[in-house]
Design an enzyme around this catalytic site. Sequence first.
Site, PDB file in Angstrom:
ATOM      1  N   ASP A   1       0.876  -1.163   0.000  1.00 50.65           N
ATOM      2  CA  ASP A   1       0.000   0.000   0.000  1.00 50.65           C
ATOM      3  C   ASP A   1       0.917   1.218   0.000  1.00 50.65           C
ATOM      4  O   ASP A   1       2.101   1.132   0.327  1.00 50.65           O
ATOM      5  CB  ASP A   1      -0.955  -0.022   1.207  1.00 50.65           C
TER       6      ASP A   1
HETATM    7  C1  BGC Z   1      -4.918   3.294  -0.033  1.00 46.60           C
HETATM    8  C2  BGC Z   1      -4.974   2.301  -1.158  1.00 46.60           C
HETATM    9  C3  BGC Z   1      -4.798   3.008  -2.471  1.00 46.60           C
HETATM   10  C4  BGC Z   1      -3.486   3.759  -2.449  1.00 46.60           C
HETATM   11  C5  BGC Z   1      -3.166   4.486  -3.746  1.00 46.60           C
HETATM   12  C6  BGC Z   1      -3.707   4.182  -0.125  1.00 46.60           C
HETATM   13  O1  BGC Z   1      -3.812   5.215   0.784  1.00 46.60           O
HETATM   14  O2  BGC Z   1      -4.940   2.638   1.204  1.00 46.60           O
HETATM   15  O3  BGC Z   1      -6.191   1.613  -1.108  1.00 46.60           O
HETATM   16  O4  BGC Z   1      -4.878   2.109  -3.528  1.00 46.60           O
HETATM   17  O5  BGC Z   1      -3.527   4.716  -1.404  1.00 46.60           O
HETATM   18  O6  BGC Z   1      -3.904   5.640  -3.874  1.00 46.60           O
END
Ligand code: BGC
Length: 843
Positions: A330
């Site tokens: 993530d």
């Molecule tokens: C989120 C993810 C997301 C990623 C990219 C993160 O803060 O938890 O679900 O895909 O950001 O934007």
Amino acid sequence: MPATSHVSKPLSTNTTPAGADTIRGVAILVAAVLIVVGGGLAGLAALRTRDGGGSGDDASAGNGGGEAEGVIRDDSWFYGQSPAVYPSPNVTGDEGKWADATRKAKQMVVKMTLEEKVSLTAGAGSRTGCSGFLPAIPRLSFPGMCLSDAGNGLRGTDFVSTWPSGLHVGASWNKVLARQRGSGMGGEFKIKGVNVLLGPVVGPAGRVVLGGRNWEGFSVDPYLSGALVSETVKAVQAAGVIASTKHFIANEQETNRNPSGNIQSVSSNIDDRTMHEFYLWPFQDAIRAGSGNIMCSYQRLNNSYGCANSKALNGLLKTELGFQGWVVSDWGAQHAGVAAALAGMDVAMPSGDAFWGSHLVDAVNNGSVAETRIDDMVVRTLATWYLMDQDKDFPQPGVGMAVDLTRSHKIIDARNSSFRSTLFEGAVEGHVLVKNIRNTLPLKKPKMLSVFGYSAKNPDHNYPTPGLSPWLWGSESFNYTEFSGRFFGFEGQYGNTPIAYNGTIYSGGGSGATSQSTVVSPFDALVQRTYEDGTALFWDFVSDTPFVNPMSDACLVFGNAYATEAADRPGARDEYTDTLIRHVADRCASTVVVLHNAGTRLVDGFVDHPNVTALMFAHLPGEASGRAAVALLYGEENPSGKLPYTVARNESDYPVLGPDVEGEGSIFARFPQSNFTEGMFLDYRHFDARNITPRYEFGFGLSYTTFSYDNLVVEKVGSAGQFGEYPTGRVVEGGQEDLWDVLVEVAADVTNTGKVAGAEVAQLYVGIPTEGAPAPARQLRGFEKPFLNATATATATVRFPLTRRDLSVWDVVAQKWRLVRGEYRIEVGRSSRDLPLVGKVTI
Ligand code: BGC
């Protein structure tokens, strides 16, 4: 595996929301500058990476002093709570559909220098608006890969559809629609040049009722969630786009999801059986469906970070479930270099600068990480790319993802008109009608209608702006100052505002938000409909004590319950909306309430009012919201959604309402702990076990017609040799292959006994013999949704194949699924508490 023995801490069944968040102007300003300067999302990621990096002993940050005696300061205190599983398994991919792709990937990797290989293990800046970008290697004609949000449709761009959100799909209980939505979304991502769709979501699973991201996933029931994620993954990938099923695993709350100052991320402490039977279950389905990517999560799992947890990544994912794809972090969830590499993480996002990049090259050169591990990271990534034919049939990565939508850019319209019916039907079927007395609905050409509530109309603004644009994050209708404070400033705190009072909502907020452009609000559709019918339409969206015309045939009140990434919800109901509803109901004999709810919304504040004659949970319907609501209210469509969660009477009825928040004074102040001591007794499993009567049970939903259930047949269909206690098959994607042997088949007849056509979600629950161990009384193990005309012969036979896994429990000693011996209870019916057909089968 449980890590709960050191100090007992009560579960947060009734945590009081913390006080007001102070808006940290400086943080927001820094975020704004970073985002603008850093090129959109990369800047955001940089901020989060900065926030997320705090693991030192910074006394000025964190809990404001006054630490308990014996406060734990050293992570080594927790060592061993999450078992060590090494080495990281290499991809096996030499047979089946992976054979060719893996061979090509290996051939490509052989040609790469170490630096080139390492470049493919982390994101890099790009001239696109993609959420993340794997760099190109022009020398080898590798064009790079664009990864973008998210599971409810492509976010942050124009000319894409606003799809119903995960929870809405869950409420539809419709596998076919889930598949069509996946195809539609996948097609749009591809046209926009997005190689990886950052979704679907099956974690959070929904343990915390007020979790800020529950709406991104389908349901708190692992079986329902697993069935729908499976359809979604298959469909997205059939469209040539890699699905990144997320967030692996146990990312159940937003509060403390990231480290801050000297406080580490919360640790989800889960026992092995609960892990398998509850949290891992839908991920298993996603991997079986072929999910090419898995995103590891922010929080800690049994006190080891999700993206450096060898048990989770090397063990559960790559060994037990035979995962052949790649694990991406993530955004900013990487907190270790060598440890993450050895634990099975394959790609760092949005960048590897902090821990990988040149550090990873050094780590290989000094022997800390074997080069074969790097090879496997890259083989996994490239094999998936080849498997989806992205080497031959894919646009330039990120071609349709403009960096700045407010400047001149090439328009790439990704929408495909053949999916309009999916958008509409998807919106319709996720509405759940739970109350309808005195024949209130469907409406019958009313002479006068009155409409109230902030969630009936569109927000006053709907456009992307440069920088921190509310539009980009699904918060046009929300209090944006509060949103940006939560999201960009200091995440993980309770927000104060439970509703989006500036307008209706089509999705929740954060990275799972949809990009709304061609949207129809309920009010828009009502204006159209009442104009055609010649109905007098009056409205007041702003007053909390509006004038109610006593001549109204019906009064519609539209409210919502907002939720967003980075914050858990402040409550499961809100006084403002409840008061508005009661005010209208006091003056209007036929008050219809429609709630767009990004999560479970309690209704006991108004639902027993004698004039509240109808109530519909409208969830998050996407762009066809208004058209769907009006078609349902007027009976052009028959409601067929069912609740994918339980609506309790009281907050205290839930086992876990709010997030675990470690208070001052605990020795865990720097290492917040969330102990999942309720095991799998969540939602209906809990209500059944404690004999608590819910307001509306899991699986419940009304229709304008009625259905009867007859002729239950339960049959063992597996051959004698298939009933051994443990599976013996080899591990394929998803686990041992004989876990999917169908051992029992259940059939039942469903008949439409009413006057209008409609679809019914027939549900099958299994009571697995407990042998004295605590086990849920019943668990969903099948559902089908036949559409039945209103004729005398409108009967459908629904069939539920029960697999070995459906009938097994996780044996923590054998480390295998075990087919329990004894008598299984089989129940089929309309909801988890309305099960007219009961049978049994003995194994
Ligand atoms: C989120 C993810 C997301 C990623 C990219 C993160 O803060 O938890 O679900 O895909 O950001 O934007």
